[in-house]
Design a protein around this motif. Structure first.
Motif, PDB file in Angstrom:
ATOM      1  N   ARG A  32       0.866  -1.189   0.000  1.00 45.83           N
ATOM      2  CA  ARG A  32       0.000   0.000   0.000  1.00 45.83           C
ATOM      3  C   ARG A  32       0.897   1.232   0.000  1.00 45.83           C
ATOM      4  NH1 ARG A  32      -1.918   2.959   4.190  1.00 45.83           N
ATOM      5  NH2 ARG A  32      -1.306   1.344   5.682  1.00 45.83           N
ATOM      6  N   VAL A  33       0.752   2.050  -1.024  1.00 46.55           N
ATOM      7  CA  VAL A  33       1.606   3.223  -1.197  1.00 46.55           C
ATOM      8  C   VAL A  33       1.137   4.354  -0.294  1.00 46.55           C
ATOM      9  CG1 VAL A  33       2.447   4.955  -2.843  1.00 46.55           C
ATOM     10  CG2 VAL A  33       2.139   2.571  -3.561  1.00 46.55           C
ATOM     11  N   ALA A  34       2.080   5.040   0.325  1.00 50.42           N
ATOM     12  CA  ALA A  34       1.778   6.188   1.176  1.00 50.42           C
ATOM     13  C   ALA A  34       1.995   7.477   0.379  1.00 50.42           C
ATOM     14  CB  ALA A  34       2.677   6.168   2.413  1.00 50.42           C
ATOM     15  N   THR A  35       1.735   8.597   1.013  1.00 51.69           N
ATOM     16  CA  THR A  35       1.953   9.907   0.396  1.00 51.69           C
ATOM     17  C   THR A  35       3.107  10.593   1.103  1.00 51.69           C
ATOM     18  OG1 THR A  35      -0.377  10.135  -0.194  1.00 51.69           O
ATOM     19  CG2 THR A  35       0.941  12.151  -0.130  1.00 51.69           C
ATOM     20  N   ILE A  36       4.091  11.030   0.339  1.00 53.71           N
ATOM     21  CA  ILE A  36       5.237  11.738   0.904  1.00 53.71           C
ATOM     22  C   ILE A  36       5.132  13.209   0.534  1.00 53.71           C
ATOM     23  CG2 ILE A  36       7.746  12.027   0.842  1.00 53.71           C
ATOM     24  CD1 ILE A  36       8.054   9.100   0.409  1.00 53.71           C
ATOM     25  N   ARG A  37       5.101  14.062   1.524  1.00 55.18           N
ATOM     26  CA  ARG A  37       5.078  15.498   1.259  1.00 55.18           C
ATOM     27  C   ARG A  37       6.447  15.940   0.745  1.00 55.18           C
ATOM     28  NH1 ARG A  37       2.037  17.761   6.743  1.00 55.18           N
ATOM     29  NH2 ARG A  37       0.045  16.657   6.407  1.00 55.18           N
ATOM     30  N   ALA A  38       6.459  17.075   0.059  1.00 60.98           N
ATOM     31  CA  ALA A  38       7.698  17.592  -0.523  1.00 60.98           C
ATOM     32  C   ALA A  38       8.750  17.808   0.571  1.00 60.98           C
ATOM     33  CB  ALA A  38       7.419  18.893  -1.259  1.00 60.98           C
ATOM     34  N   VAL A  39       9.955  17.334   0.307  1.00 65.18           N
ATOM     35  CA  VAL A  39      11.074  17.471   1.240  1.00 65.18           C
ATOM     36  C   VAL A  39      12.250  18.045   0.477  1.00 65.18           C
ATOM     37  CG1 VAL A  39      12.729  16.226   2.685  1.00 65.18           C
ATOM     38  CG2 VAL A  39      10.330  15.540   2.684  1.00 65.18           C
ATOM     39  N   SER A  40      12.886  19.059   1.028  1.00 67.03           N
ATOM     40  CA  SER A  40      14.056  19.648   0.393  1.00 67.03           C
ATOM     41  C   SER A  40      15.257  18.734   0.646  1.00 67.03           C
ATOM     42  CB  SER A  40      14.322  21.042   0.960  1.00 67.03           C
ATOM     43  OG  SER A  40      15.497  21.587   0.396  1.00 67.03           O
ATOM     44  N   ALA A  41      15.812  18.179  -0.411  1.00 69.29           N
ATOM     45  CA  ALA A  41      16.940  17.263  -0.271  1.00 69.29           C
ATOM     46  C   ALA A  41      17.751  17.284  -1.557  1.00 69.29           C
ATOM     47  CB  ALA A  41      16.457  15.844   0.009  1.00 69.29           C
ATOM     48  N   GLU A  42      19.037  17.031  -1.410  1.00 71.84           N
ATOM     49  CA  GLU A  42      19.922  17.023  -2.574  1.00 71.84           C
ATOM     50  C   GLU A  42      19.782  15.727  -3.374  1.00 71.84           C
ATOM     51  OE1 GLU A  42      24.697  17.567  -3.310  1.00 71.84           O
ATOM     52  OE2 GLU A  42      23.660  18.859  -1.876  1.00 71.84           O
ATOM     53  N   ALA A  43      19.414  14.659  -2.699  1.00 67.29           N
ATOM     54  CA  ALA A  43      19.251  13.370  -3.377  1.00 67.29           C
ATOM     55  C   ALA A  43      18.200  12.553  -2.659  1.00 67.29           C
ATOM     56  CB  ALA A  43      20.574  12.610  -3.420  1.00 67.29           C
ATOM     57  N   VAL A  44      17.589  11.632  -3.408  1.00 70.63           N
ATOM     58  CA  VAL A  44      16.599  10.709  -2.860  1.00 70.63           C
ATOM     59  C   VAL A  44      17.192   9.309  -2.879  1.00 70.63           C
ATOM     60  CG1 VAL A  44      14.282   9.744  -3.120  1.00 70.63           C
ATOM     61  CG2 VAL A  44      14.722  12.130  -3.739  1.00 70.63           C
ATOM     62  N   LEU A  45      17.048   8.582  -1.777  1.00 70.06           N
ATOM     63  CA  LEU A  45      17.529   7.211  -1.674  1.00 70.06           C
ATOM     64  C   LEU A  45      16.333   6.270  -1.670  1.00 70.06           C
ATOM     65  CD1 LEU A  45      19.983   8.884  -0.771  1.00 70.06           C
ATOM     66  CD2 LEU A  45      20.462   7.143   0.944  1.00 70.06           C
ATOM     67  N   VAL A  46      16.398   5.232  -2.506  1.00 63.85           N
ATOM     68  CA  VAL A  46      15.298   4.284  -2.620  1.00 63.85           C
ATOM     69  C   VAL A  46      15.846   2.877  -2.414  1.00 63.85           C
ATOM     70  CG1 VAL A  46      13.524   3.348  -4.130  1.00 63.85           C
ATOM     71  CG2 VAL A  46      14.027   5.789  -4.183  1.00 63.85           C
ATOM     72  N   THR A  47      15.331   2.178  -1.422  1.00 63.22           N
ATOM     73  CA  THR A  47      15.803   0.828  -1.116  1.00 63.22           C
ATOM     74  C   THR A  47      14.916  -0.252  -1.724  1.00 63.22           C
ATOM     75  OG1 THR A  47      14.593   0.879   0.982  1.00 63.22           O
ATOM     76  CG2 THR A  47      16.907   1.562   1.031  1.00 63.22           C
ATOM     77  N   SER A  48      13.819   0.149  -2.353  1.00 61.51           N
ATOM     78  CA  SER A  48      12.909  -0.800  -3.003  1.00 61.51           C
ATOM     79  C   SER A  48      12.124  -0.070  -4.073  1.00 61.51           C
ATOM     80  CB  SER A  48      11.944  -1.413  -1.984  1.00 61.51           C
ATOM     81  OG  SER A  48      10.889  -2.099  -2.633  1.00 61.51           O
ATOM     82  N   GLY A  49      11.842  -0.764  -5.167  1.00 63.09           N
ATOM     83  CA  GLY A  49      11.015  -0.168  -6.208  1.00 63.09           C
ATOM     84  C   GLY A  49       9.620   0.171  -5.731  1.00 63.09           C
ATOM     85  N   ASN A  50       9.179  -0.447  -4.637  1.00 59.42           N
ATOM     86  CA  ASN A  50       7.849  -0.156  -4.098  1.00 59.42           C
ATOM     87  C   ASN A  50       7.713   1.292  -3.648  1.00 59.42           C
ATOM     88  OD1 ASN A  50       6.796  -2.818  -4.349  1.00 59.42           O
ATOM     89  ND2 ASN A  50       7.991  -3.427  -2.568  1.00 59.42           N
TER      90      ASN A  50
END
Length: 220
Positions: A32-50
Motif C-alpha cells: 500500500r503506497v503512502a503519500t510523501i510530502r515535498a522534502v528539500s533534499a539534494e538526493a533521494v535514496l530508494v531501497t525498493s522499487g515499491n
C-alpha cells in the motif's frame, strides 16, 4: 515461482520467461503506497522499487539500491538515476561517491524499515530525512497459481528476494503441500531469506553470489 510484490513481479516474470522458464507469479506481500510530502533534499535514496510510486519524478538525483529499481525509476520519469547494484552497504558507498558530506538526503522506505541505514548515513555526516513510502503486509493465503503448480508437481524453482517474503511463504503454505517441495529449489537473495525457509523440506536451498536480481537469475 516469483514471490515479489505484484508491481515488481511483472518485470521479473518477463526476465524469467526470456530465459525459457514459465513464471508462476505468487506475491507474498501486498503493498500500500503512502503519500510523501515535498522534502528539500539534494538526493533521494530508494531501497525498493515499491517506494517509487510515492515520489514525484523530477530532475533531483535518485540513488537506487539495485539495477532493477533504477530501471523502474527511469521508466517512471526520474531523469538522474544511479544504481548501487547491490545492497544497503553498496548504497552507502554510492552516497559517499555521489553526494557531498553534510547534504540533505530523503530516504524513502517501507514502514518499519530504513532506521539502521539512516543512522549509518547520519554517522557519516549526512542530514537524513526518512519517510515511509509504502507499507507491505503479508498475504493471508497461498496464491492460487502457486497452489496449482505445487499440486501438479510442476514447480521447479522459487525466487525469494527478501526474508519477509520467505517467512510469509513458510507461514501460509498448507502442510499437505510440504512434500511437493522435495523437487523444488529455493533461490534466495541472501542468508536471512535462506534461514527463514529452513523449516520446509526443499530439494535444495541456494543463495545468490551477490544480492542482485541478475545473480538470482543466474541460479536458474
Amino acid at each position: 515461482m516469483i514471490t515479489r510484490p505484484a508491481a515488481e513481479a511483472a518485470a521479473t516474470a518477463a526476465r524469467v520467461r526470456a530465459l525459457g522458464w514459465e513464471p508462476v507469479v505468487a506475491p507474498m506481500l501486498r503493498v500500500r503506497v503512502a503519500t510523501i510530502r515535498a522534502v528539500s533534499a539534494e538526493a533521494v535514496l530508494v531501497t525498493s522499487g515499491n517506494a517509487l510510486a510515492a515520489l514525484a519524478p523530477g530532475p533531483r538525483l535518485l540513488l537506487a539500491v539495485g539495477d532493477v529499481t533504477a530501471e523502474r525509476a527511469r521508466a517512471a520519469g526520474f531523469s538522474q538515476v544511479l544504481s548501487a547494484g547491490g545492497d544497503a552497504a553498496d548504497l552507502v558507498r554510492l552516497v559517499q561517491c555521489s553526494v557531498r558530506p553534510g547534504a540533505a538526503l530523503l530516504l524513502a522506505t517501507g514502514r518499519g524499515q530504513g532506521q539502521a541505514l539512516a543512522a549509518q548515513l547520519r554517522g557519516l555526516g549526512y542530514r537524513v530525512v526518512r519517510r515511509v513510502a509504502y507499507a507491505a503486509r503479508p498475504v493471508a493465503r497461498l496464491p492460487d497459481a502457486a497452489r496449482a503448480a505445487l499440486e501438479a508437481g510442476a514447480l521447479r524453482a522459487a525466487l525469494f528476494l527478501s526474508a519477509e517474503t520467505a517467512a510469509t511463504f513458510v507461514r501460509i503454505l498448507p502442510v499437505p503441500l510440504h512434500p511437493a517441495l522435495a523437487g523444488v529449489e529455493a533461490l534466495c537473495i541472501g542468508q536471512p531469506a535462506a534461514a527463514a525457509l529452513a523449516p520446509l523440506p526443499w530439494g535444495r536451498v541456494r543463495v545468490s553470489l551477490a544480492p542482485t536480481l541478475d545473480e538470482m537469475l543466474a541460479l536458474l
